[in-house]
Design a protein around this motif. Structure first.
Motif, PDB file in Angstrom:
ATOM      1  N   ASP A 231       0.814  -1.218   0.000  1.00  0.00           N
ATOM      2  CA  ASP A 231       0.000   0.000   0.000  1.00  0.00           C
ATOM      3  C   ASP A 231       0.845   1.266   0.000  1.00  0.00           C
ATOM      4  O   ASP A 231       0.445   2.282  -0.570  1.00  0.00           O
ATOM      5  N   GLY A 235       1.014   4.526  -3.181  1.00  0.00           N
ATOM      6  CA  GLY A 235       0.876   5.980  -3.116  1.00  0.00           C
ATOM      7  C   GLY A 235       1.617   6.683  -4.236  1.00  0.00           C
ATOM      8  O   GLY A 235       1.171   7.738  -4.726  1.00  0.00           O
ATOM      9  N   TYR A 238      -0.614   6.626  -7.232  1.00  0.00           N
ATOM     10  CA  TYR A 238      -1.725   7.577  -7.089  1.00  0.00           C
ATOM     11  C   TYR A 238      -1.274   8.999  -7.420  1.00  0.00           C
ATOM     12  O   TYR A 238      -1.968   9.736  -8.128  1.00  0.00           O
ATOM     13  N   ALA A 261      -3.245   9.787  -2.160  1.00  0.00           N
ATOM     14  CA  ALA A 261      -1.786   9.784  -1.998  1.00  0.00           C
ATOM     15  C   ALA A 261      -1.384  10.483  -0.708  1.00  0.00           C
ATOM     16  O   ALA A 261      -0.488  10.027   0.015  1.00  0.00           O
ATOM     17  N   ASP A 262      -2.053  11.587  -0.396  1.00  0.00           N
ATOM     18  CA  ASP A 262      -1.751  12.338   0.819  1.00  0.00           C
ATOM     19  C   ASP A 262      -2.047  11.511   2.065  1.00  0.00           C
ATOM     20  O   ASP A 262      -1.263  11.506   3.026  1.00  0.00           O
ATOM     21  N   ILE A 264      -2.022   8.249   2.298  1.00  0.00           N
ATOM     22  CA  ILE A 264      -1.008   7.186   2.370  1.00  0.00           C
ATOM     23  C   ILE A 264       0.305   7.740   2.915  1.00  0.00           C
ATOM     24  O   ILE A 264       0.960   7.116   3.758  1.00  0.00           O
ATOM     25  N   ALA A 265       0.685   8.922   2.431  1.00  0.00           N
ATOM     26  CA  ALA A 265       1.929   9.558   2.907  1.00  0.00           C
ATOM     27  C   ALA A 265       1.870   9.803   4.409  1.00  0.00           C
ATOM     28  O   ALA A 265       2.860   9.575   5.125  1.00  0.00           O
ATOM     29  N   LEU A 273       6.941  10.773  -0.697  1.00  0.00           N
ATOM     30  CA  LEU A 273       5.596  10.852  -1.284  1.00  0.00           C
ATOM     31  C   LEU A 273       4.931  12.169  -0.890  1.00  0.00           C
ATOM     32  O   LEU A 273       4.291  12.825  -1.714  1.00  0.00           O
TER      33      LEU A 273
END
Length: 363
Positions: A231, A235, A238, A261-262, A264-265, A273
């Motif tokens: 996962d 990111g 994404y 993406a944000d 996940i980061a 990321l």
């Protein structure tokens, strides 16, 4: 009482065996010269990230013993370790010299695996100092050597590195060819590697302004990363897709992928990321007509990037080591420590037996 004494001795000996300096002293007492070099190299390599000073000491002793026993193969190993240590220290010219010496020795004795490793190490150093032609040539030599002995996974790593070099030079077609070759060599069950090469290929197609292929490749890479539950690196796909959708002016999709993406980061504390999210978000707001917000995000991106570069420069300090000694100073200290420890153990034993004898006599 005797069981307690033996337990004490066992713990003491275990503690001695775990002391890296003591281990160095023990290895220097080995009678088999080549095995001595092997063990010195092995221990030095294991310490390269945690204790570069001691790793350097192991490496220099490895070099000294290899020179004395006259083994080119083992001398090349010591040069390889020294090249790695100087690379981490940031002294790239010295690192290159050691790796080139190792490569020459390995070429002379036709050590194909060693040749591959030296070439790959040279490629890494040349890439770091932006000598792209030399880096590509080194990676190509490493790839051919790895492929020759059946290490296809290592060969595809070199192909990917060659693709990254071509990508940096904006030679997108050449980059794509390297990524494709790496992908065809992949094990069909190695989803992570396939996703990595597909993602890189997608970025190269975006450089060619082929957004359809860029979207398709990033989407396929995203599916593979979901399949292997990667996962965090999903990111990256994404944020890549968000950037592509900004180019195609599909702002709703771009915004949605940026939000994913944000998250996940933040979830994985994935700084690189997060940095990309700032950059792509700035482009998103600028393209969507929010120039002020885009400018603020871009400023934030540059600030974060500069902080990252400063942190990376500071990080090199932890790989520093002193070169101004040739005698095993720490080994001598270890020998003294061994004597002190054994004196303490002997004293405890004497006192224990005296106490035991007195107690026995009183009974």
């Amino acid at each position: 009482m005797l069981r307690s004494i033996f337990l004490f001795l066992t713990i003491s000996l275990t503690a001695l065996g775990q002391d890296p300096d003591t281990l160095l002293f023990s290895l220097l007492k080995l009678e088999n010269d080549t095995e001595k070099v092997n063990q010195l190299y092995k221990q030095g390599f294991s310490l390269r990230n945690t204790n570069p000073q001691l790793a350097y000491l192991y490496a220099k002793h490895s070099e000294k013993e290899a020179l004395e026993c006259g083994s080119q193969k083992h001398l090349a190993k010591s040069y390889n370790l020294l090249g790695i240590l100087y690379y981490k220290k940031g002294q790239y010219k010295t690192s290159v010299n050691y790796h080139r010496h190792a490569l020459q020795l390995r070429t002379d004795i036709n050590d194909v695996l060693g040749i591959a490793q030296s070439q790959q190490n040279l490629g890494n150093v040349y890439s770091e100092i932006k000598m792209m032609d030399k880096a590509e040539k080194a990676y190509l030599g490493a790839m051919n050597a790895y492929y020759k002995i059946g290490l296809t996974e290592k060969a595809q790593e070199c192909l990917n590195n060659m693709g990254v070099i071509k990508h940096a030079l904006k030679e997108y077609d050449a980059a794509i060819e390297n990524y494709k070759m790496a992908l065809t060599m992949c094990n069909k069950n190695d989803y992570d590697a396939q996703a990595r090469y597909m993602s890189n290929m997608g970025e190269a197609y975006l450089g060619k302004h082929d957004t359809l292929k860029a979207i398709a490749l990033n989407t396929d890479a995203l599916k593979l990363r979901r399949m292997c539950e990667n996962d965090m690196e999903a990111g990256d796909n994404y944020v890549n897709l968000a950037g592509i959708f900004i180019v195609t002016k599909d702002f709703d999709k771009a915004k949605r992928y940026l939000q994913i993406a944000d998250s996940i980061a933040n979830l994985y504390d994935y700084f690189d990321l997060k940095l990309n999210v700032y950059k792509i978000s700035a482009f998103y707001h600028e393209a969507a007509g929010n120039a002020k917000e885009g400018f603020e995000l871009l400023e934030n991106y540059y600030h974060k990037r500069d902080s990252l570069l400063a942190a990376q420069q500071m990080a090199t300090l932890q790989y520093d080591f002193e070169e101004n000694f040739s005698e095993p100073i720490k080994v001598k200290a270890s020998l003294k420590d061994i004597s002190n420890k054994w004196m303490a153990i002997l004293l405890v034993l004497i006192l224990t037996f005296i106490s035991y004898s007195l107690f026995k006599n009183k009974r």
